[in-house]
Design an enzyme around this catalytic site. Sequence first.
Site, PDB file in Angstrom:
ATOM      1  CB  CYS A 101      41.913  36.188  33.455  1.00  0.00           C
ATOM      2  SG  CYS A 101      40.546  35.308  33.117  1.00  0.00           S
TER       3      CYS A 101
ATOM      4  CG  HIS B 107      43.401  33.920  28.156  1.00  0.00           C
ATOM      5  ND1 HIS B 107      44.204  34.500  28.815  1.00  0.00           N
ATOM      6  CD2 HIS B 107      42.405  33.466  29.039  1.00  0.00           C
ATOM      7  CE1 HIS B 107      42.992  34.389  29.802  1.00  0.00           C
ATOM      8  NE2 HIS B 107      42.606  34.541  29.692  1.00  0.00           N
ATOM      9  CD  GLU B 108      38.973  33.273  26.131  1.00  0.00           C
ATOM     10  OE1 GLU B 108      38.665  32.620  27.700  1.00  0.00           O
ATOM     11  OE2 GLU B 108      39.577  34.384  26.969  1.00  0.00           O
TER      12      GLU B 108
ATOM     13  CG  HIS C 290      39.762  29.773  30.804  1.00  0.00           C
ATOM     14  ND1 HIS C 290      40.104  30.374  32.535  1.00  0.00           N
ATOM     15  CD2 HIS C 290      39.936  31.337  29.951  1.00  0.00           C
ATOM     16  CE1 HIS C 290      40.372  31.035  32.618  1.00  0.00           C
ATOM     17  NE2 HIS C 290      40.288  31.966  31.181  1.00  0.00           N
TER      18      HIS C 290
HETATM   19  C1  LIG Z   1      44.533  38.688  25.856  1.00  0.00           C
HETATM   20  S1  LIG Z   1      43.777  37.061  26.189  1.00  0.00           S
HETATM   21  C2  LIG Z   1      43.080  37.865  27.627  1.00  0.00           C
HETATM   22  C3  LIG Z   1      41.634  37.162  26.920  1.00  0.00           C
HETATM   23  C4  LIG Z   1      40.838  37.522  28.378  1.00  0.00           C
HETATM   24  N1  LIG Z   1      39.772  36.480  29.025  1.00  0.00           N
HETATM   25  C5  LIG Z   1      39.712  35.682  30.194  1.00  0.00           C
HETATM   26  O1  LIG Z   1      39.258  34.651  30.016  1.00  0.00           O
HETATM   27  C6  LIG Z   1      39.987  38.567  28.525  1.00  0.00           C
HETATM   28  O2  LIG Z   1      40.741  39.683  29.253  1.00  0.00           O
HETATM   29  O3  LIG Z   1      39.352  39.208  27.977  1.00  0.00           O
END
Ligand SMILES: CSCC[C@H](NC=O)C(=O)O
Length: 141
Positions: free
Chosen positions: A88, A131-132, A135
């Site tokens: 991230c 993933h988001e 957050h």
């Molecule tokens: C594959 S899910 C990874 C998502 C990550 N974004 C951050 O909040 C990013 O590396 O963009």
Amino acid sequence: MIKEIVTDQFLLSRTAAKATNDDGQVASDLYDTLSYYYFEKGTCVGMAANMIGVNKAVIAFVDNEKIQIMYNPIIMKEEGKYATKESCLSHPREEAKDTFRYKKIKVSYLDENFKKKIKTYTGFTAQIIQHEMDHLEGVLI
Ligand SMILES: CSCC[C@H](NC=O)C(=O)O
């Protein structure tokens, strides 16, 4: 406007408040910031509003080379749990962490015009959304 990426763990660990239709500027800043990090730098595929310092339930992610916005996303159904590794922008890139994700998710959300939508996502796009959405709960990888 392109915003700075928050790395402060306290700010990133808060639960996001519900977005309202006054949050258009947040979505626009998130769109601009992710566009920069994806199209110009190639270092990020999704962002939640707390990554640009706003504690609201808004996310942006890349889907078919376009940036999509979701307000107040909710996962209604999930299928096919698997283990993976993610990093991230809010963490040092070398710190890829183990995560569990679902291959297929059905999401209810408000689109960029604050219209309610329900859509099913699979594969990498589904992974980014999960993933988001973590957050938004203050969950970091
Ligand atoms: C594959 S899910 C990874 C998502 C990550 N974004 C951050 O909040 C990013 O590396 O963009």
